[in-house]
Design an enzyme around this catalytic site. Structure first.
Site, PDB file in Angstrom:
ATOM      1  N   GLY A  72       0.861  -1.181   0.000  1.00  0.00           N
ATOM      2  CA  GLY A  72       0.000   0.000   0.000  1.00  0.00           C
ATOM      3  C   GLY A  72       0.892   1.223   0.000  1.00  0.00           C
ATOM      4  O   GLY A  72       2.086   1.127   0.313  1.00  0.00           O
ATOM      5  N   PRO A  73       0.334   2.377  -0.347  1.00  0.00           N
ATOM      6  CA  PRO A  73       1.172   3.574  -0.444  1.00  0.00           C
ATOM      7  C   PRO A  73       1.765   3.991   0.899  1.00  0.00           C
ATOM      8  O   PRO A  73       1.229   3.643   1.952  1.00  0.00           O
ATOM      9  CB  PRO A  73       0.190   4.633  -0.966  1.00  0.00           C
ATOM     10  CG  PRO A  73      -1.154   4.138  -0.567  1.00  0.00           C
ATOM     11  CD  PRO A  73      -1.080   2.644  -0.606  1.00  0.00           C
ATOM     12  N   SER A  74       2.829   4.723   0.819  1.00  0.00           N
ATOM     13  CA  SER A  74       3.500   5.235   2.009  1.00  0.00           C
ATOM     14  C   SER A  74       2.525   6.080   2.837  1.00  0.00           C
ATOM     15  O   SER A  74       1.828   6.940   2.292  1.00  0.00           O
ATOM     16  CB  SER A  74       4.672   6.099   1.539  1.00  0.00           C
ATOM     17  OG  SER A  74       5.335   6.628   2.635  1.00  0.00           O
ATOM     18  N   GLY A 122       2.460  -0.188   8.501  1.00  0.00           N
ATOM     19  CA  GLY A 122       3.297  -0.435   9.683  1.00  0.00           C
ATOM     20  C   GLY A 122       2.473  -0.445  10.956  1.00  0.00           C
ATOM     21  O   GLY A 122       2.677  -1.287  11.847  1.00  0.00           O
ATOM     22  N   ARG A 157       3.078  12.154  10.549  1.00  0.00           N
ATOM     23  CA  ARG A 157       4.092  11.209  11.015  1.00  0.00           C
ATOM     24  C   ARG A 157       5.420  11.923  11.237  1.00  0.00           C
ATOM     25  O   ARG A 157       6.184  11.562  12.134  1.00  0.00           O
ATOM     26  CB  ARG A 157       4.245  10.069   9.995  1.00  0.00           C
ATOM     27  CG  ARG A 157       5.113   8.941  10.508  1.00  0.00           C
ATOM     28  CD  ARG A 157       5.081   7.733   9.585  1.00  0.00           C
ATOM     29  NE  ARG A 157       5.799   7.980   8.327  1.00  0.00           N
ATOM     30  CZ  ARG A 157       5.880   7.112   7.336  1.00  0.00           C
ATOM     31  NH1 ARG A 157       5.289   5.940   7.432  1.00  0.00           N
ATOM     32  NH2 ARG A 157       6.538   7.392   6.227  1.00  0.00           N
ATOM     33  N   ARG A 200       6.682  10.629  -2.351  1.00  0.00           N
ATOM     34  CA  ARG A 200       5.831   9.519  -1.901  1.00  0.00           C
ATOM     35  C   ARG A 200       4.390   9.702  -2.378  1.00  0.00           C
ATOM     36  O   ARG A 200       3.723   8.725  -2.738  1.00  0.00           O
ATOM     37  CB  ARG A 200       5.887   9.410  -0.374  1.00  0.00           C
ATOM     38  CG  ARG A 200       7.119   8.662   0.070  1.00  0.00           C
ATOM     39  CD  ARG A 200       7.511   8.921   1.507  1.00  0.00           C
ATOM     40  NE  ARG A 200       8.875   8.419   1.699  1.00  0.00           N
ATOM     41  CZ  ARG A 200       9.174   7.232   2.182  1.00  0.00           C
ATOM     42  NH1 ARG A 200       8.235   6.432   2.582  1.00  0.00           N
ATOM     43  NH2 ARG A 200      10.433   6.844   2.277  1.00  0.00           N
ATOM     44  N   VAL A 233      -0.144   4.962   4.486  1.00  0.00           N
ATOM     45  CA  VAL A 233      -1.522   4.442   4.543  1.00  0.00           C
ATOM     46  C   VAL A 233      -1.808   3.750   5.883  1.00  0.00           C
ATOM     47  O   VAL A 233      -2.958   3.613   6.295  1.00  0.00           O
ATOM     48  CB  VAL A 233      -1.817   3.508   3.344  1.00  0.00           C
ATOM     49  CG1 VAL A 233      -1.150   2.145   3.509  1.00  0.00           C
ATOM     50  CG2 VAL A 233      -3.313   3.316   3.158  1.00  0.00           C
ATOM     51  N   GLY A 234      -0.747   3.286   6.550  1.00  0.00           N
ATOM     52  CA  GLY A 234      -0.949   2.652   7.855  1.00  0.00           C
ATOM     53  C   GLY A 234      -0.531   1.187   7.912  1.00  0.00           C
ATOM     54  O   GLY A 234      -0.887   0.477   8.856  1.00  0.00           O
ATOM     55  N   ASP A 267      -9.643   3.565   6.836  1.00  0.00           N
ATOM     56  CA  ASP A 267     -10.240   4.859   7.187  1.00  0.00           C
ATOM     57  C   ASP A 267     -10.185   4.949   8.704  1.00  0.00           C
ATOM     58  O   ASP A 267      -9.295   5.571   9.269  1.00  0.00           O
ATOM     59  CB  ASP A 267     -11.674   4.905   6.645  1.00  0.00           C
ATOM     60  CG  ASP A 267     -12.274   6.289   6.770  1.00  0.00           C
ATOM     61  OD1 ASP A 267     -11.654   7.148   7.406  1.00  0.00           O
ATOM     62  OD2 ASP A 267     -13.388   6.498   6.243  1.00  0.00           O
ATOM     63  N   ARG A 291      15.297   6.160  10.293  1.00  0.00           N
ATOM     64  CA  ARG A 291      14.580   7.243  10.984  1.00  0.00           C
ATOM     65  C   ARG A 291      15.000   7.183  12.450  1.00  0.00           C
ATOM     66  O   ARG A 291      15.519   6.149  12.908  1.00  0.00           O
ATOM     67  CB  ARG A 291      13.071   7.045  10.861  1.00  0.00           C
ATOM     68  CG  ARG A 291      12.580   7.178   9.434  1.00  0.00           C
ATOM     69  CD  ARG A 291      11.109   6.775   9.306  1.00  0.00           C
ATOM     70  NE  ARG A 291      10.709   6.743   7.905  1.00  0.00           N
ATOM     71  CZ  ARG A 291       9.731   5.995   7.422  1.00  0.00           C
ATOM     72  NH1 ARG A 291       9.040   5.209   8.225  1.00  0.00           N
ATOM     73  NH2 ARG A 291       9.415   6.029   6.151  1.00  0.00           N
TER      74      ARG A 291
HETATM   75  N1  LIG Z   1       9.966  -4.511  -2.712  1.00  0.00           N
HETATM   76  C1  LIG Z   1      10.173  -4.214  -1.438  1.00  0.00           C
HETATM   77  N2  LIG Z   1       9.588  -3.138  -0.905  1.00  0.00           N
HETATM   78  C2  LIG Z   1       9.818  -2.892   0.411  1.00  0.00           C
HETATM   79  C3  LIG Z   1      10.621  -3.715   1.217  1.00  0.00           C
HETATM   80  N3  LIG Z   1      10.629  -3.198   2.463  1.00  0.00           N
HETATM   81  C4  LIG Z   1       9.846  -2.115   2.442  1.00  0.00           C
HETATM   82  N4  LIG Z   1       9.346  -1.919   1.197  1.00  0.00           N
HETATM   83  C5  LIG Z   1       8.432  -0.879   0.723  1.00  0.00           C
HETATM   84  O1  LIG Z   1       9.132   0.316   0.549  1.00  0.00           O
HETATM   85  C6  LIG Z   1       8.258   1.409   0.714  1.00  0.00           C
HETATM   86  C7  LIG Z   1       8.896   2.453   1.603  1.00  0.00           C
HETATM   87  O2  LIG Z   1       9.075   1.954   2.896  1.00  0.00           O
HETATM   88  P1  LIG Z   1       9.588   2.896   4.071  1.00  0.00           P
HETATM   89  O3  LIG Z   1      10.826   3.599   3.622  1.00  0.00           O
HETATM   90  O4  LIG Z   1       9.669   2.101   5.305  1.00  0.00           O
HETATM   91  O5  LIG Z   1       8.478   4.017   4.154  1.00  0.00           O
HETATM   92  P2  LIG Z   1       6.923   3.996   4.582  1.00  0.00           P
HETATM   93  O6  LIG Z   1       6.205   3.033   3.709  1.00  0.00           O
HETATM   94  O7  LIG Z   1       6.511   5.397   4.354  1.00  0.00           O
HETATM   95  O8  LIG Z   1       6.874   3.613   6.022  1.00  0.00           O
HETATM   96  C8  LIG Z   1       6.976   0.838   1.278  1.00  0.00           C
HETATM   97  O9  LIG Z   1       6.038   0.729   0.211  1.00  0.00           O
HETATM   98  C9  LIG Z   1       7.356  -0.535   1.730  1.00  0.00           C
HETATM   99  O10 LIG Z   1       6.272  -1.443   1.636  1.00  0.00           O
HETATM  100  C10 LIG Z   1      11.220  -4.855   0.609  1.00  0.00           C
HETATM  101  O11 LIG Z   1      11.926  -5.645   1.212  1.00  0.00           O
HETATM  102  N5  LIG Z   1      10.957  -5.058  -0.707  1.00  0.00           N
HETATM  103  N1  LIG Z   2      -6.683   4.840  10.188  1.00  0.00           N
HETATM  104  C1  LIG Z   2      -5.814   5.805  10.519  1.00  0.00           C
HETATM  105  N2  LIG Z   2      -6.289   7.029  10.839  1.00  0.00           N
HETATM  106  C2  LIG Z   2      -5.445   8.014  11.164  1.00  0.00           C
HETATM  107  N3  LIG Z   2      -4.101   7.894  11.232  1.00  0.00           N
HETATM  108  C3  LIG Z   2      -3.567   6.691  10.910  1.00  0.00           C
HETATM  109  C4  LIG Z   2      -4.395   5.593  10.543  1.00  0.00           C
HETATM  110  N4  LIG Z   2      -3.592   4.539  10.293  1.00  0.00           N
HETATM  111  C5  LIG Z   2      -2.329   4.961  10.495  1.00  0.00           C
HETATM  112  N5  LIG Z   2      -2.297   6.250  10.868  1.00  0.00           N
HETATM  113  C6  LIG Z   2      -1.119   7.107  11.144  1.00  0.00           C
HETATM  114  O1  LIG Z   2      -0.604   7.452   9.850  1.00  0.00           O
HETATM  115  C7  LIG Z   2       0.815   7.497   9.876  1.00  0.00           C
HETATM  116  C8  LIG Z   2       1.358   6.557   8.796  1.00  0.00           C
HETATM  117  O2  LIG Z   2       1.148   5.213   9.204  1.00  0.00           O
HETATM  118  P1  LIG Z   2       2.238   4.103   8.968  1.00  0.00           P
HETATM  119  O3  LIG Z   2       1.778   2.873   9.666  1.00  0.00           O
HETATM  120  O4  LIG Z   2       3.606   4.636   9.306  1.00  0.00           O
HETATM  121  O5  LIG Z   2       2.120   3.929   7.378  1.00  0.00           O
HETATM  122  P2  LIG Z   2       2.962   3.047   6.334  1.00  0.00           P
HETATM  123  O6  LIG Z   2       3.688   1.994   7.101  1.00  0.00           O
HETATM  124  O7  LIG Z   2       1.931   2.481   5.416  1.00  0.00           O
HETATM  125  O8  LIG Z   2       3.861   3.990   5.642  1.00  0.00           O
HETATM  126  C9  LIG Z   2       1.252   7.139  11.274  1.00  0.00           C
HETATM  127  O9  LIG Z   2       1.548   8.332  11.995  1.00  0.00           O
HETATM  128  C10 LIG Z   2       0.041   6.423  11.873  1.00  0.00           C
HETATM  129  O10 LIG Z   2      -0.047   6.614  13.255  1.00  0.00           O
END
Ligand SMILES: Nc1nc2c(ncn2[C@@H]2O[C@H](COP(=O)(O)OP(=O)(O)O)[C@@H](O)[C@H]2O)c(=O)[nH]1
Ligand SMILES: Nc1ncnc2c1ncn2[C@@H]1O[C@H](COP(=O)(O)OP(=O)(O)O)[C@@H](O)[C@H]1O
Length: 387
Positions: free
Chosen positions: A144-146, A151, A270, A281, A148-149, A305, A177
């Site tokens: 899913g996009p960066s 993690g 975040r 992103r 979106v939640g 949501d 980070r």
């Molecule tokens: N293909 C691939 N994508 C990854 C891997 N680990 C993380 N990602 C993806 O890389 C993107 C960026 O991750 P990150 O830098 O942690 O940023 P965030 O998604 O904003 O938390 C996200 O879409 C992750 O799902 C991996 O091992 N392989």
């Molecule tokens: N349903 C939600 N409503 C509001 N905030 C959310 C929701 N899900 C996640 N967040 C917040 O959005 C930010 C991004 O979530 P994160 O889990 O880091 O996303 P990702 O791993 O997809 O990049 C975090 O600060 C998290 O606490």
């Protein structure tokens, strides 16, 4: 609903069925199932194995009884059984009065595995597998996009079910980070070293995402599976595509944001990226969402949501709804009633409680079964209907 009663079995408490003389003692209940010119009698004690119930076969043409070789670990004796003949040479056997995680079993009598074993062993063979709710053992790929939640949802799952799930720690060339720890959130890697390891075939998949290299090493997945946990991979759509094409049989989940505006707000809130990184992103997010929805890679979609609602749906997709933890022991929320009738409607088995006021029905959806003897048959979806 055109419910066809499909009782293909007879309870043998009275010691006879279709004229086939089978004795059944109290607390040693047997059940018989007719398939073609054979009757399979399931239950009682296994001749050589006191821990697993027995299976005997009656050939109607020759009027002979014989004991097949029974492969796999079968169910332990129970108060009684219900059974139903399924497609692909399988008999569904429900143990009465057992918790859901031990009540559903499959006896394969003519599956591809059993046919192969018959050829090898030159003997009559049947094989047991235990039914598992959801796709319990498959690794889970979440994309899913960066922002979106992903993690956040993964952390919630690992916190609630620490003994069940393990995170595949990816390699990345991006900088850590402030809260991230090497070896826990990522293996922070030097680009040249990572590229060499990719060349050496040590990665299951890799991709360039938002200008950095990310990848899942084979070891990252093995560490989790070796510990007996279900592996969760948080990877981008390109990575998911590679995993899909690989030998790894996984469940693919795509998480969508409620809107681009909300995605932007979450990324900003975040506070882990610079403005330039946020913009990059967000630009990538549109393409990722489009691909996530249209590529056919993802069989399961989630809209994040309301976080709690989304988490509940995630648990449901993984067959974890109704699982509650009592002193660290997982208890299934749905138990199959001791006294029940079983009927079949296409790929659904309907278990209805008898002898009580309540008219609850439990539906076992077997339309997406996978795996099988001598291991686990996965993909059973369990639902209740109250009326
Ligand atoms: N293909 C691939 N994508 C990854 C891997 N680990 C993380 N990602 C993806 O890389 C993107 C960026 O991750 P990150 O830098 O942690 O940023 P965030 O998604 O904003 O938390 C996200 O879409 C992750 O799902 C991996 O091992 N392989
Ligand atoms: N349903 C939600 N409503 C509001 N905030 C959310 C929701 N899900 C996640 N967040 C917040 O959005 C930010 C991004 O979530 P994160 O889990 O880091 O996303 P990702 O791993 O997809 O990049 C975090 O600060 C998290 O606490």
């Amino acid at each position: 609903m055109g419910e066809a009663p499909a009782f293909q079995v007879d309870h043998l408490e009275n010691g006879h069925s279709h004229g086939v003389g089978v004795k059944s003692e109290t607390n040693n209940t047997e059940i018989s199932v007719d398939i073609g010119d054979r009757t399979f009698v399931i239950g009682g004690n296994h001749e050589r194995n006191t821990f697993s119930i027995g299976v005997r076969i009656h050939d109607k043409n020759s009027n002979n009884w014989f004991s097949p070789i029974v492969l796999g670990t079968g169910p332990k004796p129970s108060k009684g059984y219900s059974a139903s003949v399924l497609k692909q040479g399988r008999i569904l056997v429900i143990k009465r009065g057992s918790p859901c995680n031990d009540s559903i079993w499959f006896l394969e009598v003519d599956s591809p595995y059993v046919r192969e074993q018959k050829k090898l062993l030159k003997k009559e063979v049947v094989a047991w597998s235990k039914g598992v709710r959801g796709n319990a053992e498959k690794p889970i790929v979440i994309s899913g996009p960066s922002g979106v939640g992903k993690g956040t949802l993964i952390s919630m799952l690992m916190k609630e079910f620490p003994s069940m799930f393990g995170f595949s720690v990816s390699h990345t060339t991006r900088s850590p980070r402030s809260m991230e720890r090497d070896g826990v959130h990522y293996h922070f890697a030097d680009k040249k070293v990572m590229e060499k390891e990719i060349k050496d075939g040590r990665f299951l998949e890799f991709a360039s995402v938002h200008g950095n290299l990310y990848g899942t090493s084979i070891e990252a997945v093995e560490v989790v599976t070796d510990s007996g946990k279900r592996c969760i991979l948080d990877i981008d759509v390109q990575g998911a595509r590679s995993v899909r094409a690989s030998a790894l049989d996984a469940a693919f989940i795509f998480v969508c944001p409620p809107s681009m505006k909300e995605l932007e707000d979450r990324l900003r809130a975040r506070g882990t990226e610079t403005e330039e990184q946020i913009q990059k992103r967000l630009r990538n997010a549109e393409a990722e969402i489009k691909e996530g929805k249209s590529s056919g890679i993802f069989g399961l979609m989630l809209y994040n949501d309301n976080l709690e609602e989304c988490y509940k749906k995630l648990k449901k997709l993984l067959g974890l709804d109704g699982v509650s933890l009592v002193n660290g022991v997982e208890i299934e929320g749905i138990n199959l009633p001791t006294e029940h009738t079983v009927s079949k409607m296409e790929d659904k088995i309907i278990v209805q409680e008898t002898g009580k006021e309540t008219r609850n029905k439990i539906v076992l959806d077997l339309s997406s079964l996978n795996g099988g003897a001598p291991g686990r048959t996965r993909g059973i979806l369990v639902d209740t209907i109250k009326f």
